[in-house]
Design a protein around this motif. Sequence first.
Motif, PDB file in Angstrom:
ATOM      1  N   PRO A 129     -15.247   5.856  -8.263  1.00 21.24           N
ATOM      2  CA  PRO A 129     -14.086   6.403  -8.980  1.00 21.24           C
ATOM      3  C   PRO A 129     -13.982   7.921  -8.933  1.00 21.24           C
ATOM      4  N   THR A 130     -15.074   8.621  -8.618  1.00 24.36           N
ATOM      5  CA  THR A 130     -15.020  10.090  -8.712  1.00 24.36           C
ATOM      6  C   THR A 130     -15.164  10.784  -7.368  1.00 24.36           C
ATOM      7  N   ILE A 171      -9.850  -0.433  -9.664  1.00 21.85           N
ATOM      8  CA  ILE A 171      -9.653   0.898  -9.094  1.00 21.85           C
ATOM      9  C   ILE A 171     -10.402   0.898  -7.760  1.00 21.85           C
ATOM     10  N   GLN A 181      -3.639  11.835  -8.195  1.00 28.01           N
ATOM     11  CA  GLN A 181      -3.444  10.484  -7.677  1.00 28.01           C
ATOM     12  C   GLN A 181      -4.431   9.534  -8.343  1.00 28.01           C
ATOM     13  N   GLN A 182      -5.680   9.994  -8.468  1.00 25.83           N
ATOM     14  CA  GLN A 182      -6.685   9.126  -9.076  1.00 25.83           C
ATOM     15  C   GLN A 182      -6.358   8.895 -10.559  1.00 25.83           C
ATOM     16  N   LYS A 183      -5.861   9.938 -11.235  1.00 19.39           N
ATOM     17  CA  LYS A 183      -5.469   9.754 -12.638  1.00 19.39           C
ATOM     18  C   LYS A 183      -4.397   8.673 -12.747  1.00 19.39           C
ATOM     19  N   ILE A 187     -13.055  11.062 -16.028  1.00 19.96           N
ATOM     20  CA  ILE A 187     -13.107   9.662 -15.620  1.00 19.96           C
ATOM     21  C   ILE A 187     -14.354   8.983 -16.184  1.00 19.96           C
ATOM     22  N   ARG A 189      -8.266   5.301  -2.436  1.00 16.25           N
ATOM     23  CA  ARG A 189      -7.079   5.390  -3.278  1.00 16.25           C
ATOM     24  C   ARG A 189      -5.813   5.590  -2.468  1.00 16.25           C
ATOM     25  N   LEU A 241     -13.617  14.395  -6.270  1.00 17.55           N
ATOM     26  CA  LEU A 241     -12.938  15.053  -7.391  1.00 17.55           C
ATOM     27  C   LEU A 241     -13.780  16.220  -7.894  1.00 17.55           C
ATOM     28  N   VAL A 267      -6.107   5.233 -12.268  1.00 21.17           N
ATOM     29  CA  VAL A 267      -6.931   4.864 -13.416  1.00 21.17           C
ATOM     30  C   VAL A 267      -6.031   4.514 -14.601  1.00 21.17           C
TER      31      VAL A 267
END
Lengths: 320, 520, 361
Positions: free
Chosen positions: B435-436, B343, B414-416, B447, B347, B439, B419
């Motif tokens: 990763p966060t 990840i 988008q991040q979901k 997450i 992104r 958000l 992941v």
Amino acid sequence: MIQTIIINGMSFSLPLFIMAIGGIYSERSGVTNLALEGLQGFGAFVGALAGYIAGMHFGADSRVPQAVALLFAILGGMAYSLLHALLCIHFRADMVISGVVVNILAMALTTFLTKSINRTVFGAASNKIDLGVLPRITVPGLSKIPVIGAFFTNVYPFEAVIIVIAVFVWYLLYRTSFGLHLRAAGDNPAALDAAGVDVSRIRYLAVMMSGALSGLAGICFAYSISAKFSGDIYVGYGYLSIAALIFGGWKIMPTLGACMIFGFARSAGYQIVQKLGLPSSYSDLVMILPYVLTLLLLVFLAKNSQAPKALGEAYDKSKR
Amino acid sequence: MEDHIIEMRNITKRFPGIVALDGVTVQIRKGEIYAILGENGAGKSTLMSILFGMVEPDEGEIYIRGRKERISSPNYATELNIGMVHQHFKLVSNYTVTENIILGREPKHRLLGVFPAVDMKKAEAEVAELSRRYGLEVDPKAVISGVNVSARQRVEILKMLYREAEILIFDEPTAVLTPQEIEALLEIIRMLRDGGKTIILITHKLEEIRQVADRCAILRRGRLIGVREVASTDAEEMANLMVGREVSFHTEKKKAEFGKTVLQVKGLTVLNEDKFPVVKGVSFAIRSGEIFAIAGVSGNGQVEIAHAIAGLMKESEGDILLNGESLLSKDVRERIEAGIAYIPEDRQEMGLILDFKLKDDLALKKYYRHPFAERKILKHKTFEEYGSKLIDRYDIRCANSTETLVRAMSGGNQQKAIVGREIEQDASLTIFVQPTRGLDIGAIERIHAQIVEERDRGRAVLLISLELDEIMDLADTIAVIYNGEIGKIAPAEEFTTQEVGAYMMGIGKGQEGGKHEKAQ
Amino acid sequence: MKKRNETVLVAVIAVILGLLAGAVMMLILKKNPLSAYYNLLQGSGLAPKGKYAGGKSMFSDFSSYIDFLTPMLFAALAVAVALKAGLFNIGISGQMLTGAFLATVLVGYGNLPAVLAKPLVILIAAAGGGVVGIIIGFLKSRFNISEVVSSIMLNYIASYIISFFINTRYVDPVSRQSKEIGQASRLTLHQVLVGGFRYDFALGFILAIIAILIVRFIFDRTVLGYELKAVGANREAARYAGIRVNRSILLSMGLSGLLGGLAGATYFLGYTASIQPKVLPSTGFDAIAVCLVGGSSPVGIFFASFFLEIIEKGSTYMSSQAGLEAEIASVIMGLILLTSACSSFILAKVSRRRVEGRGSK
């Protein structure tokens, strides 16, 4: 022979150089400019037309038509560059596509207009505008110095004009507030915007500068290469100057060096064809020299190019 | 009535499809530190953009020093002595500190008595003087690209002071700093206040507010929830106001059960484009069932480590082994197939193709093989079914199901998608970089839970984050990176936050004044 | 399928704006734009002329129009294939010349029977154009040289070298062009008499239709198409997904050059039968307009070239009838190109607005 190479080399290098400076202005402000080719052609067309008309009102010995041609080439290039600026800055078109489009349109428009105007206004079916031969100057004294003297022998007056303008635009770019703002626009337009300077305005001015300088270059090529304006003006010199400025790392002085390499390679090639007594069709092979050289230079340089950071990115105020 | 230097009354701002601010009123006193607290998307940045003239409100009035003003541009805001340090610094990277500070307000002189030009000597003297007066240490002649983040921030502050700002807005100023640098910044902010400036601090970190702020306004979903005196309010209350429900500060996780070694990095050195080493002889190992976190200030080589493992950057020295097998001769795809899920930090630039449909992006790492393609011909039906499955399983919200253009989705969704796609790789190693970032709290919690699930499923997890809280919360093992080298690797419980911070600046515990004096 | 409708709408707007601007120019020159535009249709065999020379009819004009259209189909497809992978091939003219020159020299002047010569011409031209394309792709992927600059340079290099060889070895002293190729190698069955009228049968047209279908299939249905689109949309993400980006660049430029070579074959060994030295065929540049107007989709390109080539093809007839320079056709094409470069902005704006409308939570 060396003397001829230098004389002819400089008369090719300097217009190329001033056009490349135009490119530097545009690209340092963040606007990719492949339109130089079209800008120089359109400028040359406007200049040639104005010079031709002026020539009908002044005597054969007068220098006025030539000055008029230079001036109007600058204005014509500048006016036409607004099209590229509009597309890139206002309409946020892809800057590469815009440049190519502007070139194609310039080529079509100027050939069409040359023919139409020749027929309807001057009553002659012709696809060119004659400019007349530009007299050359030899500087007394300086021209006697061995080798270096060649730089002062048989020079076109426009070469002096170009050098004066080049010094001025160097100062403008590196010493004034305007230059500081312009170079900031190509690195981080958001920073410039936050500092209260209108990024679009700076970019418009930069592109117009590239139009003006390219127009000047175009009319110089028209004078020195064929003494007329015709579709032959579009042989890719605009792209050569882009290669030169990439090679020069978007800086003025190294770009001069690149332009001189092009100029001398070209004039040396012609000299060699002549000395060897080859038929004129061999000049076609010499003609490819600058293009091959461009590719070679780029092969060695493009990898670690120091392009302006924000080059080719439309600046979107709303995203800051 | 109290003496307010700034009053923003009933400010409403709508963007297409969203009300960013809904009748917000704030009153700020001269000489106080006023914090604005809220989650991402709560409207705090929009509110300050309005005050700084970058966005015009649809409704509402602004009074500065009691006078009604229409702030139509940052220029006018500057005239009103309002200055702002943006979250993303607005600096020209190839300019010097001085050139950046004076940009737009250059002192001038005449060359040869004729040609107007920028007076760089005078400018440098002025910058040096300002820097002395406020104790903001900078080298006026240094080029921005060569100085570190906290120095850049000082340049941004000097930029405001050079413009004689009296009202200073700081937008999430600590996001990119180490704990020690944060301390120093908060000290500067206090000092500026004591010198008579009014400070507005936008943040989502409660700790900072507790340390410096006098008062705190809490925004949630575009509405003002309340204003509190910081001294008489506890952090819990502010947090609950911010999120609108009880928040747990800690992710639930059971004790880790480590298995065999999955990833082994031995003496890894990575060069950047200029052939300069950005990762220098780094070694570490990650076991299955372990969350291994690399902490560090942005730009110290951590992203390059992730890139090198994934095969996106070339290793110049060292070895990387996955399940005992060297990855060196493998290209990106072969590494993915060997069992690496990634990840990435960015992104939108790397993790997704924004102009693809969701179903195509979800298949980005599988599109070429069975059952997505047979003999180089795509099976659109598989894309469709697989897409729907992931949309359900990972709760990806999208308007047109699998046909949605990814560009049209919110950052969280988008991040979901990323992941989800990477977890479905069933890899033995999963790399999470930042990763966060950006958000909101709900998405962050989700997450974090997924990262722990990955671990509990027996996978090795490499977590690279700039958020120290995130690392302290999740990691089983922590490595701290500084300037391309790993200073210390130890089980998470052996580290304190302060100690990690010290290593992040290149100062090991108890060895101040050692090899690296200062983060440069 | 809203997006497709938008693309069509924007293309139509671009063309109409271009034609309007051209009409304004004609009005300035005191010409009637409506009759001039009607002349264009007549010149392309889409409307009846007042009178015809012996053996000519509207249908024979139309057959000649199809012959003229064929190279453009290939050329515009060539632009599209590169564009999908994010590359801007403006070297089509050079690829056309290179492919056609090689085919002319190697086969066109020989005396192979038609069954051998025609396929060979196609293969050689395709290979020649493809090699030029691969060179551009190689310079891009290996040295990061802008494909725009390198393809322009190669245009001129190809043009001068070919001109050198034509002038020294293959020149026809009367026409000052290269000597005409043998009919056996020609891809157009030229002036065939059928039922009292003469027609030009463009064999390449069938090939062009097949090429359109193949390109469409590649982009819609194959792993290769997915990869090229990924590389074009986001090179970083493509690399991250394990796609070999450099290979994709080479492939797309090679494929693009190959189509350029075919455009050259159908132009120089079909529509014409000789090569003019030092002239870069304008088809290579007009193809950019056609491709943009056609929304760079294969089917869109078919319709776009069908409509836009009327302007080029009909211009000679218009020039003779209306007394306007034939070059106005290129001006109108340029204007259409200009508006379509802007209208991609309009399209982006339309879809972006929609995105913002529902994007942010």
